[in-house]
Design an enzyme around this catalytic site. Structure first.
Site, PDB file in Angstrom:
ATOM      1  N   ASP A 111      -7.917  -5.282  -0.041  1.00  0.00           N
ATOM      2  CA  ASP A 111      -8.425  -6.149  -1.107  1.00  0.00           C
ATOM      3  C   ASP A 111      -8.055  -7.611  -0.924  1.00  0.00           C
ATOM      4  O   ASP A 111      -8.550  -8.460  -1.648  1.00  0.00           O
ATOM      5  CB  ASP A 111      -7.890  -5.668  -2.466  1.00  0.00           C
ATOM      6  CG  ASP A 111      -8.600  -4.409  -2.916  1.00  0.00           C
ATOM      7  OD1 ASP A 111      -9.796  -4.294  -2.624  1.00  0.00           O
ATOM      8  OD2 ASP A 111      -7.962  -3.549  -3.539  1.00  0.00           O
ATOM      9  N   HIS A 142       0.848  -1.183   0.000  1.00  0.00           N
ATOM     10  CA  HIS A 142       0.000   0.000   0.000  1.00  0.00           C
ATOM     11  C   HIS A 142       0.882   1.230   0.000  1.00  0.00           C
ATOM     12  O   HIS A 142       1.932   1.226   0.655  1.00  0.00           O
ATOM     13  CB  HIS A 142      -0.917   0.014   1.238  1.00  0.00           C
ATOM     14  CG  HIS A 142      -2.058   0.938   1.094  1.00  0.00           C
ATOM     15  ND1 HIS A 142      -1.951   2.279   1.376  1.00  0.00           N
ATOM     16  CD2 HIS A 142      -3.327   0.735   0.657  1.00  0.00           C
ATOM     17  CE1 HIS A 142      -3.112   2.857   1.130  1.00  0.00           C
ATOM     18  NE2 HIS A 142      -3.962   1.942   0.683  1.00  0.00           N
TER      19      HIS A 142
HETATM   20  N1  ACO Z   1       4.160  -7.730  -4.740  1.00  0.00           N
HETATM   21  C1  ACO Z   1       5.513  -7.707  -4.927  1.00  0.00           C
HETATM   22  N2  ACO Z   1       6.267  -6.597  -4.817  1.00  0.00           N
HETATM   23  C2  ACO Z   1       5.642  -5.466  -4.495  1.00  0.00           C
HETATM   24  C3  ACO Z   1       4.245  -5.405  -4.274  1.00  0.00           C
HETATM   25  C4  ACO Z   1       3.498  -6.599  -4.409  1.00  0.00           C
HETATM   26  N3  ACO Z   1       2.183  -6.620  -4.215  1.00  0.00           N
HETATM   27  N4  ACO Z   1       3.879  -4.129  -3.984  1.00  0.00           N
HETATM   28  C5  ACO Z   1       5.011  -3.411  -4.017  1.00  0.00           C
HETATM   29  N5  ACO Z   1       6.082  -4.220  -4.310  1.00  0.00           N
HETATM   30  C6  ACO Z   1       7.506  -3.817  -4.377  1.00  0.00           C
HETATM   31  C7  ACO Z   1       7.811  -3.062  -5.657  1.00  0.00           C
HETATM   32  O1  ACO Z   1       8.215  -3.934  -6.704  1.00  0.00           O
HETATM   33  C8  ACO Z   1       8.916  -2.148  -5.202  1.00  0.00           C
HETATM   34  O2  ACO Z   1      10.098  -2.914  -5.113  1.00  0.00           O
HETATM   35  P1  ACO Z   1      11.547  -2.244  -5.407  1.00  0.00           P
HETATM   36  O3  ACO Z   1      11.752  -1.263  -4.300  1.00  0.00           O
HETATM   37  O4  ACO Z   1      12.488  -3.393  -5.392  1.00  0.00           O
HETATM   38  O5  ACO Z   1      11.434  -1.585  -6.759  1.00  0.00           O
HETATM   39  C9  ACO Z   1       8.514  -1.779  -3.769  1.00  0.00           C
HETATM   40  O6  ACO Z   1       7.734  -2.892  -3.320  1.00  0.00           O
HETATM   41  C10 ACO Z   1       7.687  -0.494  -3.659  1.00  0.00           C
HETATM   42  O7  ACO Z   1       6.577  -0.594  -4.570  1.00  0.00           O
HETATM   43  P2  ACO Z   1       5.923   0.641  -5.310  1.00  0.00           P
HETATM   44  O8  ACO Z   1       5.246   0.172  -6.547  1.00  0.00           O
HETATM   45  O9  ACO Z   1       6.945   1.748  -5.457  1.00  0.00           O
HETATM   46  O10 ACO Z   1       4.863   1.112  -4.228  1.00  0.00           O
HETATM   47  P3  ACO Z   1       3.645   2.082  -4.500  1.00  0.00           P
HETATM   48  O11 ACO Z   1       3.391   2.773  -3.229  1.00  0.00           O
HETATM   49  O12 ACO Z   1       3.897   2.927  -5.700  1.00  0.00           O
HETATM   50  O13 ACO Z   1       2.449   1.087  -4.879  1.00  0.00           O
HETATM   51  C11 ACO Z   1       0.684  -0.457  -4.661  1.00  0.00           C
HETATM   52  C12 ACO Z   1       1.485   0.673  -3.981  1.00  0.00           C
HETATM   53  C13 ACO Z   1       0.224  -0.003  -6.040  1.00  0.00           C
HETATM   54  C14 ACO Z   1      -0.552  -0.761  -3.813  1.00  0.00           C
HETATM   55  C15 ACO Z   1       1.595  -1.730  -4.770  1.00  0.00           C
HETATM   56  O14 ACO Z   1       1.972  -2.168  -3.487  1.00  0.00           O
HETATM   57  C16 ACO Z   1       0.924  -2.854  -5.549  1.00  0.00           C
HETATM   58  O15 ACO Z   1       1.027  -2.869  -6.781  1.00  0.00           O
HETATM   59  N6  ACO Z   1       0.220  -3.816  -4.844  1.00  0.00           N
HETATM   60  C17 ACO Z   1      -0.485  -4.872  -5.530  1.00  0.00           C
HETATM   61  C18 ACO Z   1      -1.830  -4.376  -6.056  1.00  0.00           C
HETATM   62  C19 ACO Z   1      -2.828  -4.154  -4.941  1.00  0.00           C
HETATM   63  O16 ACO Z   1      -3.021  -4.975  -4.065  1.00  0.00           O
HETATM   64  N7  ACO Z   1      -3.496  -2.990  -5.010  1.00  0.00           N
HETATM   65  C20 ACO Z   1      -4.555  -2.615  -4.056  1.00  0.00           C
HETATM   66  C21 ACO Z   1      -4.084  -1.532  -3.148  1.00  0.00           C
HETATM   67  S1  ACO Z   1      -5.306  -1.115  -1.942  1.00  0.00           S
HETATM   68  C22 ACO Z   1      -6.402  -0.170  -2.804  1.00  0.00           C
HETATM   69  O17 ACO Z   1      -6.088   0.495  -3.747  1.00  0.00           O
HETATM   70  C23 ACO Z   1      -7.746  -0.217  -2.393  1.00  0.00           C
END
Ligand code: ACO
Length: 432
Positions: free
Chosen positions: A364, A307
């Site tokens: 979620d 998140h």
């Molecule tokens: N699985 C694996 N790796 C992940 C995940 C995940 N679910 N989420 C983040 N990471 C990793 C990224 O690859 C990144 O790694 P790095 O530092 O080696 O490059 C690091 O964690 C940070 O991730 P970002 O994408 O920069 O985080 P951001 O804050 O931009 O994104 C998000 C947040 C979109 C929710 C992300 O965690 C994600 O894609 N999660 C999966 C989708 C999801 O569950 N979305 C629902 C969110 S809740 C809602 O909207 C109601």
């Protein structure tokens, strides 16, 4: 003395005011930055940018705190209903008994949609994604109810349009499902409350009346409450951005629905269940999917984890996990996907990659399992999320309307394209 931050740019020093939120968070006010310095800031994804002042929802991602209008989400989820929560978010306080009664009554009164709108559903192919239909239908309310769209709406006009939308959205959602299932629409009933009415429109057929179970109503109520607002998330920011041009509520919310649809946001609940099903079909090999998500060369992510703001367990996920467990127990259902979800969570919480990045289950992760248990098809999960998030979108749109200092949303960019060059006639152009 007013606190300021000093910004040194070449030989000049600028003083930037510091703002302090009621919870003590600090913000550097850069409203005059460009005007005074000609510099802009660079913040992709707005991770460090406060876009507005808001009094609706407070969340502290480091501590796992979420409050609607100051009230902890745990208390609201335990004691309130979705309708009462909608009132709280939109109006700023909990309603009296009389106010709540009138609010609920208004939802019953406005549940039907314009007759000619029903034909609109006919035009969609049966395979059309429900979120595409929902966003189009909500925007189309502007065309069918022009009398509700006022250029500078009064408090009463905002209340009227909000009630219409909150009431009609569940009818539109249920009809969207009926269309995709190839079934006849079931009209709203005056004797049913908000959630039972929705469930009845979804699942009753001309030959079989749906049995509304209290456990199901309560579980859905909790889910909608937990989704009702989450301050400046992607969809709410979209509603605000569109609304900042003074676009009407229906058009602004339609934009929010489109933003919510994406798999990184509200579309994740659909993807979570699809991921769990895939793991199940694959013999329950959790580690394979964890490794795939950790592979820097793949774009694969574990859906339902991570998140932007929560760097601790999402407080909503905690409540939903328990709700999912309770519902399955009460209905005597054993869902192997819940077992996989629990094992996946356990493994992720111990895995260094996820621990280091502070990736916990989000709202979620378990919500899809409840929707699935209720009998809601996977592609309708984001639609349910949209019903839940609607009070938040309305509250933010209303807050912006009432804030006479708010400006049209219009970020800057850092241009990295070509510098000025001449137009080349077509005969002289070469493939680059
Ligand atoms: N699985 C694996 N790796 C992940 C995940 C995940 N679910 N989420 C983040 N990471 C990793 C990224 O690859 C990144 O790694 P790095 O530092 O080696 O490059 C690091 O964690 C940070 O991730 P970002 O994408 O920069 O985080 P951001 O804050 O931009 O994104 C998000 C947040 C979109 C929710 C992300 O965690 C994600 O894609 N999660 C999966 C989708 C999801 O569950 N979305 C629902 C969110 S809740 C809602 O909207 C109601």
């Amino acid at each position: 003395m007013t606190e300021t931050a000093k910004l040194k740019l070449n030989d000049n020093t600028y003083e930037l005011p510091i703002m302090t939120s009621v919870e003590g968070e600090k913000a550097i006010d850069i409203r005059k930055l460009r005007e005074e310095t000609k510099y802009v800031t660079f913040d992709p994804g707005f991770a460090n940018t406060g876009s507005c002042i808001s009094s609706i929802t407070y969340l502290d991602g480091e501590k796992g705190v979420l409050r609607y209008r100051g009230i902890p989400i745990e208390q609201i989820a335990k004691k309130s209903t979705f309708v009462e929560t909608a009132y709280l978010l939109i109006n700023g306080q909990l309603p009296t008994k009389e106010q709540l009664f009138r609010y609920s009554l208004a939802f019953t009164k406005h549940a039907n949609i314009h007759e000619s709108m029903l034909k609109f559903f006919e035009g969609y192919p049966i395979t059309g994604h429900p979120m595409a239909i929902l966003s189009a239908m909500v925007c189309s309310l502007s065309g069918y109810y022009p009398e509700l769209i006022m250029p500078e709406p009064s408090a009463l006009e905002i209340e009227n349009i909000s009630i219409e939308l909150l009431s009609k959205i569940r009818t539109i959602c249920a009809y969207t499902y009926k269309k995709s299932a190839g079934e006849q629409f079931i009209f709203p009933r005056e004797d049913l409350r908000y959630i039972p009415n929705f469930l009845n429109m979804m699942f009753t057929t001309p030959t079989k009346e749906y049995e509304i179970l209290d456990e199901v109503v309560e579980a859905l109520d909790t889910l909608l409450i937990l989704h009702a607002d989450h301050e400046q998330n992607c969809s709410t920011s979209s509603v605000r951005l569109v609304g900042s041009s003074w676009a009407n509520l229906f058009a602004s919310v339609s934009a929010g629905i489109c933003a919510l649809w994406g798999p990184l946001h509200g579309g994740a609940n659909q993807n979570v269940v699809e991921m769990l099903e895939k793991i199940h079909e694959d013999g329950g090999n959790i580690q394979k999917y964890i490794d795939k998500a950790k592979n820097a060369d793949s774009n694969y992510r574990l859906m339902g984890f991570g998140h932007r703001v929560y760097k601790k367990y999402d407080p909503r996920a905690k409540i939903i996990k328990k709700r999912a467990d309770d519902l399955l127990n009460k209905l005597g259902i054993h869902d192997p996907l819940l077992d996989i979800a629990v094992k996946l969570e356990e493994a992720v919480l111990k895995d260094e990659y996820f621990v280091k990045r502070r990736l916990y289950p989000n709202v979620d992760f378990y919500s899809g399992l409840i929707y699935k248990t209720i009998g809601i098809p996977t592609n309708m999960f984001p639609v349910l999320f949209a019903i839940g998030r609607l009070p938040g979108w309305i509250a933010h749109w209303k807050e912006m309307q009432e804030d006479k200092t708010s400006r049209i949303g219009r970020p800057r960019q850092i241009y990295y394209g070509k510098q000025e060059r001449d137009y080349t006639p077509i005969e002289e152009r070469k493939l680059i």
